[in-house]
Design an enzyme around this catalytic site. Structure first.
Site, PDB file in Angstrom:
ATOM      1  N   HIS A 210      -7.001  -8.960   0.676  1.00 20.57           N
ATOM      2  CA  HIS A 210      -6.900 -10.668   1.403  1.00 20.57           C
ATOM      3  C   HIS A 210      -5.288 -10.768   1.698  1.00 20.57           C
ATOM      4  O   HIS A 210      -4.750 -11.244   2.719  1.00 20.57           O
ATOM      5  CB  HIS A 210      -7.438 -11.732   1.140  1.00 20.57           C
ATOM      6  CG  HIS A 210      -7.244 -12.123  -0.454  1.00 20.57           C
ATOM      7  ND1 HIS A 210      -7.848 -11.624  -1.554  1.00 20.57           N
ATOM      8  CD2 HIS A 210      -6.114 -12.885  -0.553  1.00 20.57           C
ATOM      9  CE1 HIS A 210      -7.191 -12.386  -2.461  1.00 20.57           C
ATOM     10  NE2 HIS A 210      -6.419 -13.042  -1.984  1.00 20.57           N
TER      11      HIS A 210
ATOM     12  N   GLU B 135     -20.349   2.418  11.559  1.00 22.02           N
ATOM     13  CA  GLU B 135     -19.122   2.709  10.514  1.00 22.02           C
ATOM     14  C   GLU B 135     -19.660   3.934   9.515  1.00 22.02           C
ATOM     15  O   GLU B 135     -18.761   4.598   8.892  1.00 22.02           O
ATOM     16  CB  GLU B 135     -19.206   1.571   9.565  1.00 22.02           C
ATOM     17  CG  GLU B 135     -18.608   0.395  10.008  1.00 22.02           C
ATOM     18  CD  GLU B 135     -18.608  -0.986   9.243  1.00 22.02           C
ATOM     19  OE1 GLU B 135     -17.511  -0.955   8.613  1.00 22.02           O
ATOM     20  OE2 GLU B 135     -19.479  -1.661   9.008  1.00 22.02           O
TER      21      GLU B 135
ATOM     22  N   ASN C  13     -11.907   2.509  10.954  1.00 17.78           N
ATOM     23  CA  ASN C  13     -11.308   2.663   9.623  1.00 17.78           C
ATOM     24  C   ASN C  13     -12.397   3.526   8.766  1.00 17.78           C
ATOM     25  O   ASN C  13     -12.250   4.569   8.240  1.00 17.78           O
ATOM     26  CB  ASN C  13     -10.912   1.477   9.253  1.00 17.78           C
ATOM     27  CG  ASN C  13      -9.861   0.814  10.175  1.00 17.78           C
ATOM     28  OD1 ASN C  13      -9.433   1.502  11.190  1.00 17.78           O
ATOM     29  ND2 ASN C  13      -9.342  -0.429   9.768  1.00 17.78           N
TER      30      ASN C  13
ATOM     31  N   CYS D 268     -12.999  -1.819  16.731  1.00 14.50           N
ATOM     32  CA  CYS D 268     -12.267  -2.721  15.948  1.00 14.50           C
ATOM     33  C   CYS D 268     -11.475  -2.423  14.893  1.00 14.50           C
ATOM     34  O   CYS D 268     -11.006  -3.172  14.188  1.00 14.50           O
ATOM     35  CB  CYS D 268     -13.168  -4.019  15.725  1.00 14.50           C
ATOM     36  SG  CYS D 268     -14.634  -3.714  14.747  1.00 14.50           S
TER      37      CYS D 268
END
Length: 763
Positions: A359, A600, A623, A671
């Site tokens: 984060h 993913e 990713n 994204c």
């Protein structure tokens, strides 16, 4: 020997400096291997290998004996990069005699290279009079010892501790992973966790007398604490337990312990660092003792050390200074550490631990602060007040950069600022190619800080709202109402544009402190939808909060992460429908939002059409998909060079997903970080992606690139790269396409690689 190795490693790790560590090694290794000589040769700035420590050869030869990388037996070990074990060394043609050492008496030779990141930093040698080869177990022991020593040497080189043999503090490069793109130059401020003896940053002491008074005051505070705790617990402890507090007080009153600390303060170290060094050395001494009772006293000493350190650090933290262009460095950065820096002074961030998904990294991207995470080899405790470059594009930290390298990075910063100003005019223009092919550009968000920046840069929606961020920033699960308020803010801020909220995605490298997930292989374990399906109470509360937040706004989209089967999708849909009907019964005026899944994992790639037939949209998380296709942990700096977003296998998978989804009439977005790369965006548009979602920082660059080409240009480029067998060829083609379109300024800024130091200095 295993016990000996552990003991030596403990002592070396607690050594106050490099020379002490080298002396410990040659002494203990000679004793453990029952041989007459142990010596260490280290590489200097001229790439000579210099005798730096010995037990058995003449002491006056230390620092005098030196040889080239191809001279003598030591040079032979260096050139071969493997151990050399000789029964009669003097008869070998590579043998070179140095009379000042007195080594003519020793027949047997065993040398092991000290290697760190493929660089031979030195050679560890043992010799003996007896004419015999060292056996396999002895050779294995020396090789293991060399591997342990490599980290110590690398740390010493990077922090300028090798000045005694001509080394000087100079620029060094350390690898991590990119947390937030950009470049920052500034002054390092090291923030250490309170009471961690092994993480105390070195700081020079300018007023020695004042520092000694400060140290004595810290001891007095700790002494008062121990007396108070002992008094409070007096009636609840037996005599033996009470004796521990008396022992603590006796150690604090011990003049020799305090005297050692004061001596190091007089040598220029701050009180906290000096105290930590002394305690760690004594702890190592106790830990290496054979007597079990005395060994246990190491834990007591460590506890006492932490108590005193907490007092010394508390005062230091209150008076910490943050210069302009602060580069904040810590073993593990936290959001609260960022908050301590005065506004306008924070230029860059470096964290030894953590990943691009932590984060703090997400916060850094929202704040546009160049960040490097996971710089595991960075000797951060020694970097306070040093000049630092943070290269967030490459995930590189450069310490003590040369003037020429600094000028290059300063020019990159100036170019970035000019580019941002130049792209501001694009905000209100549509993202369309020269031949009017329209593409939607959305943003990835996680904090309210993202919202204003996203809208200022022309975002048309949110392709990924990371709902785990509010969970990460708390010390407990947020309630349904707390979540509703957070989600409502996001939905209102972007209304009427769509906001795609991903359900809770924890696990892998995103662990909640109050919901720990301990696994040997977390990326293949309990994460994403697997966690929330196993805990429907968490999932239902979150979905209910999302649906309530969307009331009368109707711009919500729900996205499910880490879907690997139709069964998972259907189970999640059942829960969403259940929450929706419950809220209707409770009187909420809501509509069922579009539901989509993230692609993913490879399993989802091969079921893209089946998934597309059951949902309203697909969204590719490039990713994670790249990570799983290439079997490369994208947060591991040691294999960062193998993580290639434009790998041919990745491109084929991305193309297949679009074609399969469009057969069912289902729109597809992407994204991941790939969408924010201007060159990659051209390929994605050619493949047929309907929406590209990225960080707000990258949005103007991608819009500029797509407005400079035609759809036909993009399709031609895609056909060219499909024929490429490797990622380097693809990257080259993409870069050439950007140059041909007159938008080379959008490429990642380049640095003259000949100016960049290698992973270690003195190369």
């Amino acid at each position: 020997m295993l016990h000996s190795l552990r003991t030596i490693v403990q002592e070396v790790n607690a050594a106050r400096d490099l020379h002490s560590a080298l002396d410990i090694i040659v002494d203990r290794v000679r004793e453990a291997m029952n041989t007459q000589v142990c010596s260490i040769y280290l590489r200097d700035t001229k790439n000579d290998y210099v005798l730096m420590a010995t037990k058995g050869l003449r002491p006056e030869s230390v620092g005098v004996v030196r040889m080239r990388h191809n001279e003598g037996l030591v040079g032979w070990v260096v050139s071969r990069e493997e151990p050399i074990n000789l029964e009669n060394a003097a008869r070998h043609p590579r043998y070179q005699y140095f009379p000042e050492t007195g080594e003519e008496r020793y027949q047997t030779f065993l040398g092991a290279p000290i290697i760190h990141h493929r660089q031979v930093l030195g050679v560890l040698v043992v010799q003996q009079m007896e004419n015999r080869r060292f056996d396999e177990s002895e050779e294995a022991f020396l090789v293991t010892m060399s591997a342990q020593l490599a980290g110590v040497i690398a740390h010493a080189e990077a922090t300028g501790m090798l000045k005694a043999i001509g080394h000087h503090t100079q620029e060094a490069r350390f690898f991590g992973v990119s947390g937030a793109a950009g470049v920052a130059l500034g002054t390092a401020v090291v923030v250490a966790p309170i009471s961690d003896l092994r993480a105390v940053p070195y700081e020079a002491c300018s007023d020695i007398d004042a520092e000694i008074r400060f140290f004595n005051h810290g001891l007095a505070l700790a002494r008062d604490d121990i007396k108070r705790i002992g008094s409070e617990l007096k009636d609840r402890l037996n005599r033996e337990e009470q004796a521990l507090f008396d022992a603590y007080l006796a150690m604090l009153d011990d003049a020799s312990l305090g005297g050692e600390v004061i001596e190091r303060i007089r040598q220029g170290a701050c009180a906290a660092f000096a105290w930590a060094e002394v305690i760690l050395e004594h702890e190592a001494t106790f830990a290496s003792m054979k007597d079990p009772y005395l060994r246990e006293r190491a834990a007591d000493l460590r506890d006492l050390g932490r108590r005193v350190l907490s007092h010394l650090q508390a005062t230091e933290n209150e008076t910490r200074q943050y210069p302009d262009n602060t580069i904040l460095i810590s073993e593990e950065l936290t959001a609260s550490m960022l908050g301590e820096v005065p506004p306008g002074k924070l230029a860059g961030l470096v964290s030894v631990q953590g990943s691009s998904n932590s984060h703090v990294a997400i916060l850094a991207r929202a704040m546009d602060i160049p960040t490097v995470m996971g710089a595991v080899d960075l000797p951060y405790t020694r970097l306070g007040q040093r000049n630092i470059v943070v290269d967030g594009y490459r995930g590189v930290v450069v310490t003590d950069p040369s003037e020429e390298l600094s000028r290059q990075y300063q020019s990159i910063v100036a170019e970035e600022q000019a580019l941002v100003r130049g792209l501001e005019a694009l905000k209100d223009l549509p993202c369309e190619t020269l031949d009017k092919h329209r593409i939607s550009l959305w943003v990835n968000t996680g904090l309210m800080a993202d919202v204003m920046r996203s809208l200022e840069r022309g975002a048309e929606g949110v392709g990924l709202y990371r709902t785990e961020v509010p969970f990460l920033l708390r010390d407990r699960f947020p309630s349904e109402e707390e979540q509703r308020q957070i989600y409502r803010e996001q939905l209102k801020a972007f209304h009427p544009h769509p906001v795609t909220m991903r359900t809770l995605d924890v696990g892998g490298d995103k662990a909640l402190p109050y919901f720990p997930i301990e696994e040997a292989n977390p990326f293949l374990g309990w994460r994403g939808i697997r966690v929330t399906l196993d805990h429907p109470e968490i999932f239902l509360a979150q979905v209910r909060a999302m649906l309530k937040a969307s009331e009368k706004l109707d711009n919500l989209r729900i996205m499910l992460p880490m879907i690997s089967s139709i069964a998972e999708l259907e189970a999640a849909q059942v829960l969403i429908y259940r929450a929706y009907h419950e809220l209707l019964e409770e009187g909420f005026q809501i509509t069922l939002p579009p539901i989509g899944v993230m692609i993913e994992v490879p399993a989802a790639v091969y079921q893209a059409r089946e998934l597309a037939a059951r949902v309203d949209f697909l969204s590719v998380g490039s990713n994670d998909l790249t990570q799983y296709l290439l079997a490369v942990d994208r947060n591991n700096a040691r294999v960062a060079d193998l993580y290639e977003s434009l790998h041919p296998a990745v491109l084929r998978a991305l193309s297949d997903i679009v074609s399969q989804a469009h057969m069912e009439g289902t729109p597809v977005s992407i994204c991941g970080e790939l969408a924010g790369d201007p060159g990659a965006a051209m390929l994605l548009v050619a493949m047929g992606y309907d929406v590209l979602s990225m960080s707000a920082t990258n949005l103007p660059k991608v819009k500029s690139a797509l407005r400079a080409v035609t759809l036909e240009d993009a399709e031609t480029l895609l056909e060219r790269v499909k024929a490429m067998p490797d990622a380097s060829g693809v990257n080259h083609c993409v870069q050439e396409a950007l140059r041909a379109a007159g938008i080379a300024k959008l490429l990642r800024p380049s640095i003259n690689d000949t100016l960049l130091p290698s992973e270690l200095p003195n190369e």
